[in-house]
Design a protein around this motif. Structure first.
Motif, PDB file in Angstrom:
ATOM      1  N   MET A  21       0.809  -1.105  -0.143  1.00 32.77           N
ATOM      2  CA  MET A  21       0.037  -0.060  -0.007  1.00 32.77           C
ATOM      3  C   MET A  21       0.756   1.276   0.113  1.00 32.77           C
ATOM      4  O   MET A  21       1.898   1.191   0.609  1.00 32.77           O
ATOM      5  CB  MET A  21      -0.843  -0.017   1.259  1.00 32.77           C
ATOM      6  N   THR A  22       0.580   2.304  -0.732  1.00 33.99           N
ATOM      7  CA  THR A  22       1.093   3.840  -0.740  1.00 33.99           C
ATOM      8  C   THR A  22      -0.045   4.213   0.039  1.00 33.99           C
ATOM      9  O   THR A  22      -1.081   4.565  -0.718  1.00 33.99           O
ATOM     10  CB  THR A  22       1.332   4.078  -1.939  1.00 33.99           C
ATOM     11  N   ASN A  69       3.419   0.600   4.670  1.00 29.44           N
ATOM     12  CA  ASN A  69       3.534   0.134   3.375  1.00 29.44           C
ATOM     13  C   ASN A  69       2.665  -1.032   3.174  1.00 29.44           C
ATOM     14  O   ASN A  69       2.745  -1.809   2.022  1.00 29.44           O
ATOM     15  CB  ASN A  69       4.760   0.108   2.812  1.00 29.44           C
ATOM     16  N   ARG A  70       1.810  -1.598   4.038  1.00 31.05           N
ATOM     17  CA  ARG A  70       0.811  -2.740   3.963  1.00 31.05           C
ATOM     18  C   ARG A  70      -0.467  -2.184   4.471  1.00 31.05           C
ATOM     19  O   ARG A  70      -0.665  -1.254   5.174  1.00 31.05           O
ATOM     20  CB  ARG A  70       1.041  -3.875   4.916  1.00 31.05           C
ATOM     21  N   ASN A  82     -11.830   1.365  -0.640  1.00 31.56           N
ATOM     22  CA  ASN A  82     -11.090   2.840  -0.445  1.00 31.56           C
ATOM     23  C   ASN A  82     -10.303   2.820   0.727  1.00 31.56           C
ATOM     24  O   ASN A  82      -9.048   3.053   0.919  1.00 31.56           O
ATOM     25  CB  ASN A  82     -11.617   3.912  -0.978  1.00 31.56           C
ATOM     26  N   GLY A  83     -10.955   2.385   1.972  1.00 34.38           N
ATOM     27  CA  GLY A  83     -10.461   2.590   3.234  1.00 34.38           C
ATOM     28  C   GLY A  83      -9.514   1.584   3.523  1.00 34.38           C
ATOM     29  O   GLY A  83      -8.346   1.883   3.825  1.00 34.38           O
ATOM     30  N   ASN A  84      -9.970   0.325   3.428  1.00 33.59           N
ATOM     31  CA  ASN A  84      -9.030  -0.705   3.678  1.00 33.59           C
ATOM     32  C   ASN A  84      -7.698  -0.923   2.837  1.00 33.59           C
ATOM     33  O   ASN A  84      -6.834  -1.166   3.425  1.00 33.59           O
ATOM     34  CB  ASN A  84      -9.743  -1.912   3.338  1.00 33.59           C
TER      35      ASN A  84
END
Length: 276
Positions: A21-22, A69-70, A82-84
């Motif tokens: 994740m960014t 970043n996860r 979008n949130g998760n």
């Protein structure tokens, strides 16, 4: 402020944070219990539930459990929600009873959020609430106190000029205790009057992921637990993993036997119906 770390073992990434994740924003939650941050993080990194979050902050410290970043499963908006998939999730502790510890935890959260906004070059619009992504009244205590007032505390910490705003009225929770009792009575075949008593309790059934998991009473249980701040996810009438997690969290917070079953025997029904 210092962010201490008690990071999830990589062997559990597939369960709790499977995607890179960014981060794009911050998501604020209230824990709806009175446990400190170290307990919240310790329980999250050790259990076998998929529910996860990045940081817990209390009156003395902030502790990180998942790398930024996860992703984390914190919003109840699905695998590709979008949130998760995009938010740094922050749980603010001591939100159930309030008081001095809550006020200090909130102040620390404000400092932490301002620090992250500076770190990522974000503006106040990157501060979101759980409620923005799912039909859940969370962060419940902050919503009660006024979301815009909370944002103003962050603005002040950032050194921004704050324009006084009209005090917000708390968001009305549409699913009330009386609604819940009436729906339980209807689902279990008791007299429907919205007033819980011995007859209502005697009609209740055991509900869990293995017993009566599709009983008509599951939907009101999901609605009511969501309203109380224990995330059951979608109100779909099926007692699944999120339901089990929510029940166990409720049981821990209310002194019931923590077995994931809603029964009269373990006092969970009595607590829910306010008969104990």
């Amino acid at each position: 402020m210092e962010i201490k770390q008690n990071l999830l073992d990589e062997s559990k990434y597939g369960l709790k944070c499977p995607y890179e994740m960014t981060p794009k924003f911050i998501i604020v939650h209230n824990t709806y219990n009175d446990a400190p941050a170290k307990n919240e993080i310790s329980y999250m990194v050790k259990n076998d539930s998929s529910t996860s979050f990045h940081i817990a902050v209390d009156d003395v410290e902030a502790i990180q459990g998942i790398p930024f970043n996860r992703n984390s499963w914190n919003c109840g908006d699905g695998r590709n929600g979008n949130g998760n998939r995009n938010g740094i999730s922050i749980e603010i502790c001591y939100s159930k009873s309030g008081g001095e510890k809550w006020e200090k935890a909130k102040a620390n959260a404000v400092e932490l959020i301002a620090q992250l906004l500076k770190q990522y070059g974000w503006g106040i619009e990157q501060v979101k609430k759980h409620q923005d992504f799912a039909n859940k009244y969370c962060p419940h205590r902050i919503l009660d106190e006024g979301w815009e007032g909370f944002l103003n505390l962050i603005r002040e910490k950032l050194g921004q000029t704050v324009t006084p705003t009209v005090v917000e009225k708390p968001t009305v929770q549409t699913y009330t205790y009386k609604d819940f009792v009436g729906d339980v009575q209807r689902a279990c075949g008791a007299k429907i009057d919205g007033i819980a008593g011995p007859e209502t309790l005697s009609k209740t059934v055991t509900v869990s992921t293995t017993k009566n998991r599709k009983h008509a009473v599951v939907k009101p249980l999901q609605r009511y637990l969501n309203t109380l701040g224990f995330d059951c996810g979608a109100v779909d009438g099926i007692a699944g993993k999120l339901f089990d997690n929510a029940v166990r969290s409720y049981q821990r917070a209310n002194g019931c036997v923590c077995d994931g079953e809603i029964t009269a025997r373990n006092k969970t029904w009595k607590k829910l119906l306010k008969l104990a």
